[in-house]
Scaffold this motif. Structure first.
Motif, PDB file in Angstrom:
ATOM      1  N   TYR A  64       0.829  -1.205   0.000  1.00 56.05           N
ATOM      2  CA  TYR A  64       0.000   0.000   0.000  1.00 56.05           C
ATOM      3  C   TYR A  64       0.864   1.256   0.000  1.00 56.05           C
ATOM      4  O   TYR A  64       0.643   2.182  -0.802  1.00 56.05           O
ATOM      5  N   MET A  68       1.170   4.291  -2.922  1.00 53.32           N
ATOM      6  CA  MET A  68       0.636   5.617  -2.622  1.00 53.32           C
ATOM      7  C   MET A  68       1.633   6.719  -2.960  1.00 53.32           C
ATOM      8  O   MET A  68       2.844   6.521  -2.916  1.00 53.32           O
ATOM      9  N   ASP A  69       1.097   7.894  -3.283  1.00 51.21           N
ATOM     10  CA  ASP A  69       1.902   9.103  -3.309  1.00 51.21           C
ATOM     11  C   ASP A  69       1.910   9.696  -1.906  1.00 51.21           C
ATOM     12  O   ASP A  69       0.904   9.628  -1.188  1.00 51.21           O
ATOM     13  N   GLU A  71       1.676  12.597  -0.741  1.00 51.84           N
ATOM     14  CA  GLU A  71       0.659  13.622  -0.457  1.00 51.84           C
ATOM     15  C   GLU A  71      -0.754  13.060  -0.367  1.00 51.84           C
ATOM     16  O   GLU A  71      -1.699  13.772   0.020  1.00 51.84           O
ATOM     17  N   ASP A  72      -0.936  11.785  -0.705  1.00 55.94           N
ATOM     18  CA  ASP A  72      -2.278  11.183  -0.697  1.00 55.94           C
ATOM     19  C   ASP A  72      -2.617  10.471   0.606  1.00 55.94           C
ATOM     20  O   ASP A  72      -3.746  10.005   0.780  1.00 55.94           O
ATOM     21  N   PHE A  73      -1.667  10.339   1.537  1.00 61.30           N
ATOM     22  CA  PHE A  73      -1.986   9.699   2.814  1.00 61.30           C
ATOM     23  C   PHE A  73      -2.966  10.574   3.594  1.00 61.30           C
ATOM     24  O   PHE A  73      -2.786  11.795   3.689  1.00 61.30           O
ATOM     25  N   ARG A  74      -4.022   9.960   4.106  1.00 56.54           N
ATOM     26  CA  ARG A  74      -5.005  10.710   4.880  1.00 56.54           C
ATOM     27  C   ARG A  74      -5.598   9.806   5.946  1.00 56.54           C
ATOM     28  O   ARG A  74      -5.419   8.590   5.934  1.00 56.54           O
ATOM     29  N   ASN A  76      -7.662   7.431   8.193  1.00 55.11           N
ATOM     30  CA  ASN A  76      -8.587   6.314   7.986  1.00 55.11           C
ATOM     31  C   ASN A  76      -9.731   6.467   8.984  1.00 55.11           C
ATOM     32  O   ASN A  76      -9.592   6.168  10.167  1.00 55.11           O
ATOM     33  N   LYS A 108       7.279   8.743   2.821  1.00 52.49           N
ATOM     34  CA  LYS A 108       5.956   8.118   2.883  1.00 52.49           C
ATOM     35  C   LYS A 108       5.654   7.630   4.302  1.00 52.49           C
ATOM     36  O   LYS A 108       4.510   7.739   4.763  1.00 52.49           O
ATOM     37  N   SER A 112       2.512   8.884   6.480  1.00 53.53           N
ATOM     38  CA  SER A 112       1.578   7.954   7.107  1.00 53.53           C
ATOM     39  C   SER A 112       1.427   8.256   8.592  1.00 53.53           C
ATOM     40  O   SER A 112       0.313   8.219   9.139  1.00 53.53           O
ATOM     41  N   ALA A 115      -0.796  11.303   8.998  1.00 54.10           N
ATOM     42  CA  ALA A 115      -2.198  11.000   8.715  1.00 54.10           C
ATOM     43  C   ALA A 115      -2.851  10.228   9.860  1.00 54.10           C
ATOM     44  O   ALA A 115      -4.045  10.387  10.126  1.00 54.10           O
TER      45      ALA A 115
END
Length: 364
Positions: A64, A68-69, A71-74, A76, A108, A112, A115
């Protein structure tokens, strides 16, 4: 089932978290820890509480994260909602490959952590404990045989925690009223930490199993000096060696490492709070006498001190004191076994790994 595993489960339920019939219990575990999960379910059933299980899988997590990029971790939302409905959290470590996530980019991993910050905060408001189930992969990382690692783990866990609490209380009594702590080790570590107004705490296996440290949170802008962490730091399957930090007014202003410096940089870049010390811990568990590349055990060793970059410890920071906020908390170790001392308000309280309340302490 191995009786040591059942004993492990009993300590987690009865001592660490004191589970009652009214509790919702969340267990997060890797699949190699299935026997411990079964033993926990059995003991929780005897108590009458309500368990739920979340399996962790490092291979899936690696896949995963690599896809992922950064900047796309957000956040859950489902995991946060589950944590909000939980009374007790039991987190179990145990790997099939200790280096599984070593090729995940450090930025990353930092993204994570950011996020997941609200989930961490929610968990810290619960009754929680982190523990270890022995696996061959972790034995290999510790450079031990599988059988030797199992015995090492259970010897560290199955202890007289009341006696350990009383021993550590000697150090807590010194730390709690203190204004300043100084750590000196070798030629490369001389750092002072203001602890004025902060509370000291006694870890006797309530949130870490094994436990075995006295700890506090420094004043966020009250750390000055240099420290070299002469024991490796494992972060997401990568080993940082020779990490060195220089502090001014509480903030890391310079850093280096002999190996994987980019990992250290990524930790510091998590957020502003990651450049400050959130915890000062003094290892006091004499049942752990061998470095194992596993921070849950290594930070409790009697001849070590650890500083954690990032989030402070809530129980150590009174409401009228500044709290160091961060989405990370990374412990790093200093070997205090020789050519070293801990000073509390100018008085030496440990020299070359021996505390002043132990036999063999040398005042000078």
């Amino acid at each position: 089932m191995d009786d040591r595993i059942r004993r492990h489960a009993e300590i987690l339920v009865d001592h660490c978290t004191e589970i009652t019939a009214d509790d919702n219990v969340l267990i997060r575990a890797p699949t190699p820890a299935e026997d411990l999960v079964v033993a926990l379910y059995e003991r929780i059933g005897e108590v009458g509480a309500r368990p739920s299980l979340s399996w962790s899988n490092s291979r899936a997590g690696r896949a995963y994260a690599r896809a992922m990029d950064a900047e796309d971790f957000r956040l859950n939302d489902a995991r946060l909602a589950a944590m909000e409905e939980t009374d007790v959290v039991i987190l179990i470590a145990g790997s099939t490959n200790a280096a599984e996530t070593s090729d995940v980019a450090p930025e990353k991993s930092a993204a994570s952590s950011r996020a997941s910050g609200p989930i961490l905060q929610e968990r810290l408001d619960k009754r929680w404990v982190i523990t270890q189930h022995p696996t061959p992969a972790d034995a290999q990382q510790a450079e031990m045989s599988t059988e030797g690692w199992e015995q090492f783990v259970y010897d560290a866990i199955n202890r007289d925690w009341d006696a350990q609490r009383e021993f550590q209380a000697n150090m807590v009594e010194l730390l709690d009223p203190a204004d300043e702590v100084r750590i000196v080790a070798g030629d490369d570590t001389d750092v002072t930490l203001s602890v004025d107004g902060m509370d000291a705490a006694n870890d006797y296996a309530k949130q870490n199993l094994p436990g075995g440290e006295a700890f506090t949170s420094p004043v966020p802008d009250g750390v000055d000096g240099e420290v070299t962490f002469d024991m490796p730091v494992m972060r997401n399957g990568r080993e940082v060696e020779g990490a060195s930090l220089r502090f001014e007014d509480g903030e890391v202003v310079d850093h280096s490492a002999g190996k994987n410096e980019d990992v250290l940089t990524s930790i510091l870049d998590t957020d502003d709070g990651a450049r400050r010390v959130g915890e000062l811990g003094i290892g006091m568990n004499r049942g752990i006498d061998e470095f194992s590349y596993n921070m849950l055990f290594d930070e409790k060793m009697g001849d070590t001190v650890h500083l954690a970059l990032g989030k402070a410890i809530e129980e150590c920071v009174p409401e009228d004191r500044e709290f160091n906020e961060s989405d990370t908390h990374v412990d790093m170790l200093v070997d205090m076994s020789e050519d070293s001392r801990i000073e509390v308000d100018g008085e030496v309280v440990q020299r070359n790994g021996t505390f002043r309340f132990e036999d063999g302490f040398e005042s000078e």
